[in-house]
Each structure stands twice: as C-alpha cells, then as structure tokens.
Design a protein around this motif. Structure first.
Motif, PDB file in Angstrom:
ATOM      1  N   ILE A 151      55.170 -66.671  18.715  1.00 29.73           N
ATOM      2  CA  ILE A 151      54.860 -66.713  20.144  1.00 29.73           C
ATOM      3  C   ILE A 151      53.421 -67.164  20.358  1.00 29.73           C
ATOM      4  O   ILE A 151      53.098 -67.868  21.310  1.00 29.73           O
ATOM      5  N   VAL A 152      52.525 -66.748  19.435  1.00 31.35           N
ATOM      6  CA  VAL A 152      51.114 -67.104  19.512  1.00 31.35           C
ATOM      7  C   VAL A 152      50.784 -67.992  18.325  1.00 31.35           C
ATOM      8  O   VAL A 152      50.952 -67.587  17.175  1.00 31.35           O
ATOM      9  N   ALA A 153      50.315 -69.205  18.596  1.00 32.66           N
ATOM     10  CA  ALA A 153      49.927 -70.109  17.520  1.00 32.66           C
ATOM     11  C   ALA A 153      48.590 -69.666  16.932  1.00 32.66           C
ATOM     12  O   ALA A 153      47.695 -69.237  17.645  1.00 32.66           O
ATOM     13  N   VAL A 154      48.479 -69.771  15.618  1.00 32.80           N
ATOM     14  CA  VAL A 154      47.249 -69.401  14.924  1.00 32.80           C
ATOM     15  C   VAL A 154      46.642 -70.656  14.316  1.00 32.80           C
ATOM     16  O   VAL A 154      47.293 -71.345  13.534  1.00 32.80           O
ATOM     17  N   ALA A 155      45.426 -70.961  14.709  1.00 35.92           N
ATOM     18  CA  ALA A 155      44.770 -72.161  14.202  1.00 35.92           C
ATOM     19  C   ALA A 155      44.522 -72.033  12.709  1.00 35.92           C
ATOM     20  O   ALA A 155      44.177 -70.949  12.219  1.00 35.92           O
ATOM     21  N   PRO A 156      44.708 -73.127  11.966  1.00 36.30           N
ATOM     22  CA  PRO A 156      44.435 -73.075  10.524  1.00 36.30           C
ATOM     23  C   PRO A 156      42.978 -72.697  10.258  1.00 36.30           C
ATOM     24  O   PRO A 156      42.060 -73.136  10.945  1.00 36.30           O
ATOM     25  N   VAL A 157      42.781 -71.870   9.264  1.00 31.12           N
ATOM     26  CA  VAL A 157      41.445 -71.424   8.876  1.00 31.12           C
ATOM     27  C   VAL A 157      41.287 -71.674   7.391  1.00 31.12           C
ATOM     28  O   VAL A 157      42.225 -71.484   6.609  1.00 31.12           O
ATOM     29  N   SER A 158      40.105 -72.107   6.990  1.00 27.11           N
ATOM     30  CA  SER A 158      39.873 -72.420   5.581  1.00 27.11           C
ATOM     31  C   SER A 158      39.937 -71.157   4.729  1.00 27.11           C
ATOM     32  O   SER A 158      39.603 -70.060   5.181  1.00 27.11           O
ATOM     33  N   LEU A 159      40.353 -71.339   3.492  1.00 30.22           N
ATOM     34  CA  LEU A 159      40.448 -70.211   2.561  1.00 30.22           C
ATOM     35  C   LEU A 159      39.088 -69.561   2.312  1.00 30.22           C
ATOM     36  O   LEU A 159      39.016 -68.325   2.247  1.00 30.22           O
ATOM     37  N   PRO A 160      37.990 -70.321   2.162  1.00 30.42           N
ATOM     38  CA  PRO A 160      36.687 -69.656   1.997  1.00 30.42           C
ATOM     39  C   PRO A 160      36.332 -68.742   3.177  1.00 30.42           C
ATOM     40  O   PRO A 160      35.782 -67.661   2.982  1.00 30.42           O
ATOM     41  N   THR A 161      36.649 -69.187   4.402  1.00 31.02           N
ATOM     42  CA  THR A 161      36.357 -68.354   5.567  1.00 31.02           C
ATOM     43  C   THR A 161      37.186 -67.077   5.544  1.00 31.02           C
ATOM     44  O   THR A 161      36.678 -65.981   5.813  1.00 31.02           O
ATOM     45  N   LEU A 162      38.467 -67.205   5.211  1.00 30.26           N
ATOM     46  CA  LEU A 162      39.321 -66.023   5.129  1.00 30.26           C
ATOM     47  C   LEU A 162      38.843 -65.080   4.027  1.00 30.26           C
ATOM     48  O   LEU A 162      38.899 -63.855   4.174  1.00 30.26           O
ATOM     49  N   THR A 163      38.366 -65.647   2.923  1.00 29.82           N
ATOM     50  CA  THR A 163      37.862 -64.826   1.823  1.00 29.82           C
ATOM     51  C   THR A 163      36.624 -64.056   2.249  1.00 29.82           C
ATOM     52  O   THR A 163      36.473 -62.858   1.944  1.00 29.82           O
ATOM     53  N   PHE A 164      35.728 -64.719   2.966  1.00 29.19           N
ATOM     54  CA  PHE A 164      34.528 -64.049   3.479  1.00 29.19           C
ATOM     55  C   PHE A 164      34.907 -62.927   4.430  1.00 29.19           C
ATOM     56  O   PHE A 164      34.374 -61.815   4.345  1.00 29.19           O
ATOM     57  N   HIS A 165      35.832 -63.182   5.336  1.00 30.32           N
ATOM     58  CA  HIS A 165      36.255 -62.161   6.290  1.00 30.32           C
ATOM     59  C   HIS A 165      36.910 -60.977   5.565  1.00 30.32           C
ATOM     60  O   HIS A 165      36.721 -59.822   5.957  1.00 30.32           O
ATOM     61  N   ALA A 166      37.688 -61.271   4.533  1.00 29.90           N
ATOM     62  CA  ALA A 166      38.329 -60.189   3.779  1.00 29.90           C
ATOM     63  C   ALA A 166      37.284 -59.325   3.078  1.00 29.90           C
ATOM     64  O   ALA A 166      37.377 -58.086   3.086  1.00 29.90           O
ATOM     65  N   ALA A 167      36.288 -59.952   2.464  1.00 33.21           N
ATOM     66  CA  ALA A 167      35.231 -59.197   1.795  1.00 33.21           C
ATOM     67  C   ALA A 167      34.444 -58.373   2.808  1.00 33.21           C
ATOM     68  O   ALA A 167      34.083 -57.216   2.546  1.00 33.21           O
ATOM     69  N   LEU A 168      34.185 -58.959   3.962  1.00 31.44           N
ATOM     70  CA  LEU A 168      33.451 -58.250   5.008  1.00 31.44           C
ATOM     71  C   LEU A 168      34.230 -57.021   5.474  1.00 31.44           C
ATOM     72  O   LEU A 168      33.681 -55.921   5.609  1.00 31.44           O
ATOM     73  N   ALA A 169      35.527 -57.189   5.720  1.00 35.93           N
ATOM     74  CA  ALA A 169      36.357 -56.074   6.169  1.00 35.93           C
ATOM     75  C   ALA A 169      36.399 -54.965   5.126  1.00 35.93           C
ATOM     76  O   ALA A 169      36.289 -53.775   5.459  1.00 35.93           O
ATOM     77  N   ALA A 170      36.526 -55.339   3.864  1.00 35.42           N
ATOM     78  CA  ALA A 170      36.612 -54.334   2.800  1.00 35.42           C
ATOM     79  C   ALA A 170      35.303 -53.561   2.651  1.00 35.42           C
ATOM     80  O   ALA A 170      35.308 -52.334   2.500  1.00 35.42           O
ATOM     81  N   LEU A 171      34.171 -54.258   2.720  1.00 36.38           N
ATOM     82  CA  LEU A 171      32.880 -53.586   2.552  1.00 36.38           C
ATOM     83  C   LEU A 171      32.549 -52.697   3.748  1.00 36.38           C
ATOM     84  O   LEU A 171      32.064 -51.571   3.578  1.00 36.38           O
TER      85      LEU A 171
END
Length: 449
Positions: A151-171
C-alpha cells in the motif's frame, strides 16, 4: 526453554508485526493498538498472560509491559505515515528497525544471560543480535514496499545506509537498555525511534567505505576500552556510538580530531594517577569514563556533527558547525589538561577571587594547568586546520579555536567556583563549558574570518 526466554520470544514475535508496514500502510498502528488494549484491559489470566507477564505484571494482574511496548510501536508507526506528518516522516525501514531491534535484541540478551553473567557480554549480545535484526528488518520492508501488494511504496535505500541505521539502532538500544530496567522495552523503543527520526532527516547517502571504517573502528575501540577499563559499560557504548556517528556524518577527519581528544584526555587522566589520588584530585573510578563524562565533554561536538550533516536543509553553513565542533573539543581538551596537569601543583587559586585554596577545589586553577590547557586548545586548532574544511588561513583558525577553547575553559572554572556541587554536577558544568567554547569560536570566526 525457561519462562523468561518464552516471554521474550513472544515480545520478539510482536515486534515482527512492524515488518508488514508497507502492506498495512496507515493501518499499521491498528494491530499494535489492538494488542495494547487487549493486554491492558482484557487479559488477566490464562496462557497468554503467563507467556507475556513480567514480575511487575503478575503483581498488577495486567500485561502492562506488553501494552506499553505495543503502544510505543503504534506511536512510532504514526510518525512513519505521511498523512499524519505531512512535513516530515520517519522512513518505514527505520520504523521497522526501531521496533524489531528492541524486540529481537532483548531476546538475544536473554539467551546470552543463560550462559554468562558479565553485563558487557549481555549488552554485546543485545547489540549484535539487534544489529542483524534491524538490518534484516529494513531489507524486508524495502522488499515488501516494492511488491504489487504494498500500500505504501518504499524508496530504494543503499545497503551502506541501511547498515549504518542498523548499527545506530542497536547501539542506541543497548545504551538505553543499560540505563533503564532490562524489560522496559517501550522506553528503549522510543529512544531508538527518536534517534532514527532525527537521522532520517539527514538525506545524504552513506558511503560504503565510511560505514566499513566506522564499524571497524567502533568495534576496535569498544574492545580496547572494555579490556583496559578506561570506560564503564555505558561510557563505552556512548563512546562507540559517538565515533560511529562522527565518522559517517562528519568524516574521517572529524573522527580523528575526536579520537585525539579522547586519547590525550585518557592519557592525561592516567598520568601520575596514584600521586593525584594521594592528593585527592584524581578522577573517580580510576579515571574510567562514564556516560555523563562522555556526554559532558563531547555532547556539543555530537550536535555539531549532526548539524553539519543537516546543513543543506538549514540556514547555517557547514563551516560554522565545523568551527563549533573544534571549539567544543578545544574546550574539553583544555579543561582536561588544565585539571590533570594543574592538579599536580600546590599553588591553585580560585579563578573568581584569586584566593589561594587547597588542591582539588572546584574552580581553582594554576598557571601551569592554564598553560597546559591553552597548549591543548591550540593543538586542537592546529589539527582542525588539517582535518576540517574551514577554508581560512591556518594560523587564523588556530587562534580562533584556541580562543574559543580558552573562553570555554574559563567558563568551566567560573562555573566550578560558583555553582558546581550546590546547583549542578560536574558533567553539566562540562557541557555548559563546551557549549560556551563552541559558541565563542563561532563568534570569533564570524567576526574575524
């Protein structure tokens, strides 16, 4: 499987509902709201209650822990829906990461607790499991957002950006969890979500080399600080988080300047530590840095890094944020060297009156300490000319940064002599001093550059 593992497994399954955000759209909050309502008002016994009940829930007779976690997920989902917040929204992958990191990361920490008792290792398990959970959650949301069913389109995001966000969320999740009750998932999820909301405003893509360098250095520094005892668990986590953000949002030069401060500051604290301890002027906990110490000395620098990354959307240029960054660290470096070197001498005088006072008195300075602090502030200015793009005459930049550092040092001493202890704590004084130094450097730059 024991009851705690089963309970945290149940919470992890609830958190996975966030993955369906592209399919539910604006209705993403409804399942979480339904769970919150049922948990808070309807379920007071039976197998579901036994599965999710925390010790406090058994006393209250309601699943308030589950209700609070589901409600926090519902609120975060509202922040990710454009019809609700038309001006700015949290990206859906970030929303999913915020919820799943906490749900699955807590399960990882609980599993680790079955085998180890060391708090550092338990928090590490949360961070590692939470990181991979957040990364997979974001990838899942991006993939679902590209399907015809979404229903909601999600714009493609680069893997490095997703990796940074994941590390940020975990820390952020691990740090918040270490400060709160281990089962307070709602507050941890809010903290992670708020961080992801801010980071989502920084539209610049993250380069793969920056992420690789950031993660590698952050893990190395975390291991070193833990092994050497130079920081508490909370201090280590906040330091690693600060390094990660600084490298990715500022760049390697910003990080090198930050690392110089931490390195020199730690060495100066350890320098003749036993002698300073005998004199009653040594840092507590054998000089190990805690969360308050890290934020007090580098919190303003962190804000400057975030401001630099968001400068494209602000009326303030990135150069001023770089000057503020250098000015705040010059203050922190100068104050640290002034205290650690000056504490070795027997002639301290109160900065507000010039009266001679015993060593270790708040607000007392020595000329030797002031000289060491000024040299440290000038050294930060010299490094800033090499590592930061400020585009001005190098000698002028050194003078501006050193001047800001001196003003900040003086403010720290004045606050120490007047309000520290009775009104505010040392960490707050450090924060106010570094803010003063940052602003003073910016003012000098605007006036003379």
């Amino acid at each position: 499987m024991n009851r705690t593992l089963k309970r945290d497994g149940g919470f992890a399954l609830v958190s996975l509902l966030a993955l369906a955000a592209p399919l539910f759209g604006a209705a993403t909050a409804l399942p979480f709201l339904a769970i919150a309502g049922v948990a808070a008002f309807l379920i007071d016994e039976g197998p579901v209650f036994e599965l999710f009940a925390r010790p406090r829930d058994w006393q209250a007779g309601r699943l308030y822990g589950l209700a609070a976690f589901a409600l926090s997920a519902a609120v975060l989902s509202f922040l990710s829906m454009p019809p609700v917040t038309a001006t700015y929204t949290m990206p859906l992958p970030s929303f999913a990461a915020s919820v799943v990191t906490v749900g699955v990361g807590t399960l990882g920490a609980t599993f680790a607790r079955e085998y180890v008792d060391e708090p550092f290792l338990i928090l590490s398990a949360f961070a590692v499991v939470g990181f991979f959970a957040a990364l997979l959650a974001q990838l899942t949301v991006v993939a679902l957002g590209a399907t015809p069913l979404s229903i909601v389109a999600v714009a493609p995001v680069s893997l490095p950006t997703l990796t940074f966000h994941a590390a940020l969320a975990a820390l952020v999740g691990a740090l918040t969890r270490s400060l709160l009750a281990a089962d307070d998932r709602a507050a941890v999820a809010f903290a992670v979500g708020a961080t992801m909301l801010v980071v989502g405003a920084l539209s610049e893509p993250v380069h793969v080399l920056d992420v690789g360098l950031a993660l590698g250095v952050a893990l190395l520094l975390g291991g070193i600080t833990y092994a050497t005892g130079t920081a508490s668990v909370e201090g280590m986590l906040s330091g690693v988080l600060l390094c990660l953000v600084t490298i990715v949002l500022g760049g390697p030069g910003w990080f090198a300047l930050l690392l110089t401060f931490f390195g020199v500051g730690t060495l100066s604290t350890k320098f003749r530590y036993e002698h300073k301890a005998d004199r009653g002027v040594a840092e507590e906990n054998e000089g190990a840095r805690g969360l308050g110490n890290v934020l007090g000395n580098a919190g303003v620098a962190l804000l400057a890094v975030v401001g630099f990354a968001a400068a494209g959307d602000l009326p303030i240029g990135g150069t001023l944020f770089a000057v503020a960054f250098a000015g705040s660290l010059a203050t922190a470096m100068g104050d640290t060297l002034s205290s650690e070197i000056g504490g070795l001498f027997d002639t301290p005088r109160l900065v507000t009156s010039g009266k001679r006072v015993p060593p270790g008195t708040d607000g007392a300075v020595t000329w030797q300490g002031e000289l060491a602090g000024l040299v440290g502030a000038a050294a930060v200015g010299g490094l800033a000319t090499l590592l930061l793009d400020v585009g001005q005459d190098p000698l002028l930049v050194v003078g501006i940064v050193a001047g800001g550092g001196f003003v900040g040092m003086t403010a720290d001493s004045a606050l120490g002599a007047t309000v520290e202890g009775d009104v505010v704590e040392n960490e707050t004084v450090n924060l106010l001093a570094t803010l003063t130094g940052a602003l003073a450097a910016v003012v000098l730059f605007v006036l003379v550059a």
